[in-house]
Design a protein around this motif. Structure first.
Motif, PDB file in Angstrom:
ATOM      1  N   LYS A 177      24.392  16.898  26.700  1.00  0.00           N
ATOM      2  CA  LYS A 177      23.121  17.622  26.687  1.00  0.00           C
ATOM      3  C   LYS A 177      23.346  19.117  26.914  1.00  0.00           C
ATOM      4  O   LYS A 177      24.293  19.531  27.556  1.00  0.00           O
ATOM      5  N   GLY A 178      22.415  19.906  26.403  1.00  0.00           N
ATOM      6  CA  GLY A 178      22.495  21.336  26.597  1.00  0.00           C
ATOM      7  C   GLY A 178      22.020  21.752  27.983  1.00  0.00           C
ATOM      8  O   GLY A 178      21.350  20.988  28.685  1.00  0.00           O
ATOM      9  N   THR A 179      22.384  22.954  28.384  1.00  0.00           N
ATOM     10  CA  THR A 179      21.935  23.507  29.665  1.00  0.00           C
ATOM     11  C   THR A 179      20.864  24.568  29.375  1.00  0.00           C
ATOM     12  O   THR A 179      20.580  24.876  28.233  1.00  0.00           O
ATOM     13  N   LYS A 180      20.319  25.117  30.429  1.00  0.00           N
ATOM     14  CA  LYS A 180      19.306  26.162  30.268  1.00  0.00           C
ATOM     15  C   LYS A 180      19.847  27.524  30.689  1.00  0.00           C
ATOM     16  O   LYS A 180      19.121  28.377  31.187  1.00  0.00           O
ATOM     17  N   HIS A 192      30.979  24.493  20.521  1.00  0.00           N
ATOM     18  CA  HIS A 192      29.950  23.509  20.866  1.00  0.00           C
ATOM     19  C   HIS A 192      29.560  23.633  22.344  1.00  0.00           C
ATOM     20  O   HIS A 192      28.377  23.569  22.684  1.00  0.00           O
ATOM     21  N   TYR A 193      30.563  23.801  23.209  1.00  0.00           N
ATOM     22  CA  TYR A 193      30.267  23.938  24.634  1.00  0.00           C
ATOM     23  C   TYR A 193      29.536  25.252  24.918  1.00  0.00           C
ATOM     24  O   TYR A 193      28.615  25.289  25.744  1.00  0.00           O
ATOM     25  N   ILE A 194      29.963  26.312  24.253  1.00  0.00           N
ATOM     26  CA  ILE A 194      29.329  27.618  24.458  1.00  0.00           C
ATOM     27  C   ILE A 194      27.878  27.576  24.002  1.00  0.00           C
ATOM     28  O   ILE A 194      26.971  28.078  24.688  1.00  0.00           O
ATOM     29  N   GLU A 195      27.622  26.959  22.845  1.00  0.00           N
ATOM     30  CA  GLU A 195      26.250  26.858  22.330  1.00  0.00           C
ATOM     31  C   GLU A 195      25.348  26.084  23.277  1.00  0.00           C
ATOM     32  O   GLU A 195      24.150  26.363  23.399  1.00  0.00           O
ATOM     33  N   LYS A 196      25.919  25.104  23.981  1.00  0.00           N
ATOM     34  CA  LYS A 196      25.133  24.285  24.903  1.00  0.00           C
ATOM     35  C   LYS A 196      25.049  24.903  26.300  1.00  0.00           C
ATOM     36  O   LYS A 196      24.433  24.333  27.204  1.00  0.00           O
ATOM     37  N   GLY A 197      25.695  26.065  26.478  1.00  0.00           N
ATOM     38  CA  GLY A 197      25.546  26.801  27.733  1.00  0.00           C
ATOM     39  C   GLY A 197      26.534  26.446  28.820  1.00  0.00           C
ATOM     40  O   GLY A 197      26.348  26.841  29.980  1.00  0.00           O
TER      41      GLY A 197
END
Length: 358
Positions: free
Chosen positions: A185-188, A241-246
């Motif tokens: 899941k992504g972060t904020k 991918h990790y950077i995009e999800k924060g």
């Protein structure tokens, strides 16, 4: 804290094909740090031992510590960081000269040069100058041979790129990403990136401490293959991918070509992906499986020759790094007898009081 802290062993700088390359700005985030102690002083004054001793005490008290090793001598420490305390001790002398950025508010200079017998050192002035200058010349030779090794490696990488069945590799890698990233899941928040070296060329050879900073059990994945560049490209693609999800991410770079990657670590997910051998059995992919074998075989004489020359050049690099170590020890022999180590010990105790009281 009841149990000992964990020690992460890292390299903030490296001997590379483009000279000494520094990621010291990433040792600690100065805007988040509570205190950074910049330790000044010449060779043999006890900078490394001071940091090791402080680190040992705090690890015994349960704090995690990052021991940032010197690429010239992996038995020596260039920095120690305590992430839970947001405190660091950093060697601020050449070749990684660091000056205070936020004097007093964050940075504090500790000058171990106050604890040597200056008159005694002046008596060996000529020998000290000669030896220090000689080390500079040896390092120029090291970097010349690393530069030559990189050119030879480029020749092999050119062949790997030509024989790579790119579409097959991309399809398999796409399948892995779809399987793995589905549940992440992504972060904020925005991602924060950190850069260090994953290994180093030293007088003891090519050394890595991956077993200390890639210790994420079943969440450590392995990319296998002969090509440094292909593996680095795959790690880069995964990092997006990790950077995009924060998610925050630490890039561990390769010592030959410092803009290429050996490993990535995503602490918030307890996940690491590495190209280092003997760290994980969770293999994602072997890039060699996607070579045109028949075409690669036609280049065998060329790749064998280039790999042989590369290994020969690296042996010369290691032999010269051994020379720098012998020369450095000789330089230290002038300093060690003329250091007031009892005063260094007293300073260490005061420093520990300040750190533990912060």
């Amino acid at each position: 804290m009841s149990k000992k802290g964990h020690i992460y062993r890292l390299f903030p700088g490296g001997n590379t094909s483009i000279g000494f390359y520094s990621y010291y700005n990433y040792v600690i985030d100065l805007k988040k740090a509570k205190r950074v102690y910049l330790i000044k002083g010449g060779p043999g004054v006890g900078k490394s031992q001071l940091m090791k001793n402080v680190g040992k005490v705090l690890v015994d008290k349960g704090y995690d510590a990052e021991f940032h090793h010197c690429s010239a001598d992996p038995d020596s420490i260039d920095a120690v960081v305590f992430p839970q305390l947001q405190i660091a001790l950093i060697d601020g002398t050449a070749p990684h000269v660091i000056d205070p950025k936020y004097p007093g508010a964050v940075d504090e200079i500790i000058n171990l040069g106050e604890f040597w017998d200056e008159n005694a050192l002046k008596q060996n002035r000529e020998e000290i100058i000669k030896s220090i200058d000689e080390n500079g010349k040896i390092y120029k030779r090291v970097y010349s041979y690393l530069g030559a090794a990189k050119l030879v490696k480029d020749d092999v990488e050119r062949i790997y790129k030509e024989v790579l069945l790119s579409s097959r590799l991309n399809n398999e890698f796409k399948r892995f990403k779809e399987e793995y990233f589905t549940d992440i899941k992504g972060t904020k928040k925005d991602s924060i990136q950190r850069h260090l070296f994953g290994s180093a060329y030293t007088h003891k050879g090519h050394i890595n401490y991956g077993n200390t900073y890639l210790s994420y059990g079943n969440k450590t994945f392995f990319i296998k293959g002969s090509s440094l560049l292909i593996k680095s490209d795959l790690l880069n693609e995964l990092s997006y991918h990790y950077i995009e999800k924060g998610y925050d991410i630490t890039f561990y770079h390769h010592p030959l070509i410092p803009d290429k990657i050996e490993s990535i670590v995503i602490p918030e997910l307890d996940t690491a992906i590495t190209t280092l051998i003997d760290v994980s059995d969770n293999k994602i992919i072997n890039t060699d499986d996607y070579f045109n074998r028949e075409l690669l075989l036609s280049y065998k004489d060329q790749t064998d020759e280039s790999n042989s020359i590369f290994n020969m050049l690296m042996e010369i690099v290691y032999e010269n790094l051994k020379r720098t170590k012998i020369n450095h020890d000789f330089i230290e022999s002038f300093y060690v007898p003329n250091i007031y180590f009892d005063k260094v010990d007293m300073l260490r105790e005061k420093l520990l009081e300040k750190i533990l009281g912060s």
